[in-house]
Design an enzyme around this catalytic site. Sequence first.
Site, PDB file in Angstrom:
ATOM      1  N   LEU A 160      52.995  43.254 -56.055  1.00  0.00           N
ATOM      2  CA  LEU A 160      51.630  42.966 -56.496  1.00  0.00           C
ATOM      3  C   LEU A 160      51.639  42.330 -57.882  1.00  0.00           C
ATOM      4  O   LEU A 160      50.823  41.461 -58.193  1.00  0.00           O
ATOM      5  CB  LEU A 160      50.805  44.262 -56.549  1.00  0.00           C
ATOM      6  CG  LEU A 160      50.508  44.961 -55.233  1.00  0.00           C
ATOM      7  CD1 LEU A 160      49.937  46.338 -55.512  1.00  0.00           C
ATOM      8  CD2 LEU A 160      49.525  44.129 -54.417  1.00  0.00           C
ATOM      9  N   ALA A 163      56.230  43.061 -64.442  1.00  0.00           N
ATOM     10  CA  ALA A 163      56.175  43.152 -65.901  1.00  0.00           C
ATOM     11  C   ALA A 163      57.592  43.059 -66.448  1.00  0.00           C
ATOM     12  O   ALA A 163      58.551  42.823 -65.705  1.00  0.00           O
ATOM     13  CB  ALA A 163      55.503  44.456 -66.327  1.00  0.00           C
ATOM     14  N   SER A 164      57.730  43.273 -67.745  1.00  0.00           N
ATOM     15  CA  SER A 164      59.037  43.084 -68.382  1.00  0.00           C
ATOM     16  C   SER A 164      60.076  44.085 -67.888  1.00  0.00           C
ATOM     17  O   SER A 164      61.261  43.762 -67.787  1.00  0.00           O
ATOM     18  CB  SER A 164      58.896  43.197 -69.901  1.00  0.00           C
ATOM     19  OG  SER A 164      58.338  44.453 -70.254  1.00  0.00           O
ATOM     20  N   LEU A 165      59.640  45.299 -67.588  1.00  0.00           N
ATOM     21  CA  LEU A 165      60.588  46.363 -67.244  1.00  0.00           C
ATOM     22  C   LEU A 165      60.554  46.765 -65.775  1.00  0.00           C
ATOM     23  O   LEU A 165      61.468  47.447 -65.305  1.00  0.00           O
ATOM     24  CB  LEU A 165      60.318  47.601 -68.109  1.00  0.00           C
ATOM     25  CG  LEU A 165      60.334  47.394 -69.625  1.00  0.00           C
ATOM     26  CD1 LEU A 165      60.082  48.712 -70.353  1.00  0.00           C
ATOM     27  CD2 LEU A 165      61.656  46.775 -70.090  1.00  0.00           C
ATOM     28  N   GLN A 167      58.331  46.196 -61.598  1.00  0.00           N
ATOM     29  CA  GLN A 167      57.341  45.511 -60.776  1.00  0.00           C
ATOM     30  C   GLN A 167      56.708  46.524 -59.832  1.00  0.00           C
ATOM     31  O   GLN A 167      57.260  47.600 -59.582  1.00  0.00           O
ATOM     32  CB  GLN A 167      57.968  44.351 -60.004  1.00  0.00           C
ATOM     33  CG  GLN A 167      59.061  44.740 -59.024  1.00  0.00           C
ATOM     34  CD  GLN A 167      59.810  43.505 -58.537  1.00  0.00           C
ATOM     35  OE1 GLN A 167      60.237  42.660 -59.327  1.00  0.00           O
ATOM     36  NE2 GLN A 167      59.974  43.384 -57.216  1.00  0.00           N
ATOM     37  N   VAL A 168      55.530  46.183 -59.310  1.00  0.00           N
ATOM     38  CA  VAL A 168      54.740  47.127 -58.518  1.00  0.00           C
ATOM     39  C   VAL A 168      54.566  46.610 -57.102  1.00  0.00           C
ATOM     40  O   VAL A 168      54.212  45.435 -56.895  1.00  0.00           O
ATOM     41  CB  VAL A 168      53.362  47.369 -59.172  1.00  0.00           C
ATOM     42  CG1 VAL A 168      52.530  48.326 -58.323  1.00  0.00           C
ATOM     43  CG2 VAL A 168      53.520  47.920 -60.584  1.00  0.00           C
ATOM     44  N   LYS A 182      55.938  51.681 -58.533  1.00  0.00           N
ATOM     45  CA  LYS A 182      56.473  50.942 -59.675  1.00  0.00           C
ATOM     46  C   LYS A 182      57.990  51.113 -59.685  1.00  0.00           C
ATOM     47  O   LYS A 182      58.500  52.229 -59.822  1.00  0.00           O
ATOM     48  CB  LYS A 182      55.860  51.485 -60.971  1.00  0.00           C
ATOM     49  CG  LYS A 182      56.301  50.768 -62.230  1.00  0.00           C
ATOM     50  CD  LYS A 182      55.546  51.313 -63.443  1.00  0.00           C
ATOM     51  CE  LYS A 182      55.969  50.637 -64.727  1.00  0.00           C
ATOM     52  NZ  LYS A 182      55.195  51.131 -65.899  1.00  0.00           N
ATOM     53  N   ASP A 319      49.544  49.913 -75.870  1.00  0.00           N
ATOM     54  CA  ASP A 319      49.766  48.637 -75.190  1.00  0.00           C
ATOM     55  C   ASP A 319      48.576  48.280 -74.298  1.00  0.00           C
ATOM     56  O   ASP A 319      48.736  48.001 -73.103  1.00  0.00           O
ATOM     57  CB  ASP A 319      51.052  48.724 -74.357  1.00  0.00           C
ATOM     58  CG  ASP A 319      51.644  47.351 -74.044  1.00  0.00           C
ATOM     59  OD1 ASP A 319      51.261  46.375 -74.714  1.00  0.00           O
ATOM     60  OD2 ASP A 319      52.482  47.266 -73.131  1.00  0.00           O
TER      61      ASP A 319
END
Length: 532
Positions: A160, A163-165, A167-168, A182, A319
């Site tokens: 979906l 991100a940097s660390l 994914q979902v 995640k 964040d």
Amino acid sequence: MWRAAAKLSVGAAVLGGGATAAAIATSDDPSTTFKICTLAPLRLLRDTLTVATIVGDYQYSLWNLKEGSTEWSKAKHEVHKRSAHRLQDLCFRNGGIYIKLGQHISQLEYVVPEEYVQIMRASMLKRCPVSSYDQVHNVVIKELGGPPEKIFAEFDPNPLASASLAQVHAARTHDGLKVAVKVQHTHLTDTAVADIATVDLIVNFLHWCFPAFDYRWLVDEIRESVPKELDFLFEARNSVKCLDNFRRLSPRTAHSIYAPKVYWNLSTTRLLTMEFMDAAEITDVTAIRSLGLEPVDVSKLVTRAFAEMIFKHGFVHCDPHAANMMVRPLSSNKWNIFGRRKPQLIILDHGLYRELDFSTRTNYAALWKGLVFADANAIKENSIKLGAGEDLCALFAGVLTMRPWKKVIDPSADHLVLEGNDGDRSELQMYASLYFPQISELLRRLPRVILLMLKTNDCLRAVNHVLLQGSSLETFFIVGRIASEAVADSKRVAAKRSILGSICIWLEMMLLEARILGLRVALQLLQLKKSD
């Protein structure tokens, strides 16, 4: 310069080699980590060439140009853009911690040159690396003991978001519940040590070349935060604590704040299974209106939620960029006094939190109270308490509000409001450029937790700017009221059971309400005058 770059390369090789050895020694899978970390020399070479090119470009492009001249300003603007693109390319090619570094830079508006912020912001939150399904498949097996198709009734192989660390992925449990899974990108924990050591060396080298460029605090922050962000169970506990704080300390706001439910039996340090959220992204104004919500109400809720976290809870999500917040309508029977549906804020990605101790939280609240009500003495007193120093307290106020000192202490009702027009932006860019060395010194002096508050402040400002197409006095009223309540609470603690002290605090809060009412009336009169 090239000799210096050669020294950097040798130093980076030594430091990176040591960090690589440490990563291999502490890894659960030394052979795989060895393969990953053998890429370190290539990454170090990329780093060295990029930094040497950037440094050389600045020195060559600005050579023999008079500082402050039109030619110098134009050349500096162009070299900022070229260097930002080079840094962006380096972050994407190296990935992992470098993406996180780029995201930090993108959220430091007017603290780093605007060209870096805009170029990084346009890419770092939207174009993060994506792990292959085979990599995701292997992580699920390692973490949950079986492949995705066995652990879950359904599992979408296409992420979906990434991100940097991590994914979902969307999935469905065998109980029929739709969930968001995640999954951490592979081998980040193994390469993080070497990457941080390399970035540390580069930032120190840049500081040696350009003493005004002192962002060593940023590396210190990444070194502290990344191990926590790589532990998804730590993130899950933060989400629980966040909601608990609202229930205990902000009961009037608690029903409007939500975090996805965590499925602990399907979660580990590298994989987090959460309730799937069907809601609008916080800056998707069209989707927000389609849900029957008004962007101005969403902006007020975002401001209130984070003001409560900062000034009352002392446990802050640091964040809050657009990808980490969503919004949906509260239950169908919840309407505000204007007949509009009430929003509920959904906060995602709870990996990066910071705690403010009582003294820091109280001083920061008193500072913001002073900023909202243009109290120069309170601003100076609390800026000094927070470490800015008497000589940089005006600059600190400017960084927090994005307003020059003369506006900060202007008693007019709308003294902190940013229109978001080209004039405002040009003025801010001029000040940021003019006072860059002083800004670097300010960042060096301030405690890191306050630097994270600056980042949080910038993220919220960016979100509110999209929702409101500028800034609103109402958001400052909310901040002023909650900051004042926090200051009053600290006085209650000091007064303990003193009846006289309690009466004085009550009178102070009544005076606050009268003051806010007076500002509202003044604002209305000002708007009527402008419309004539």
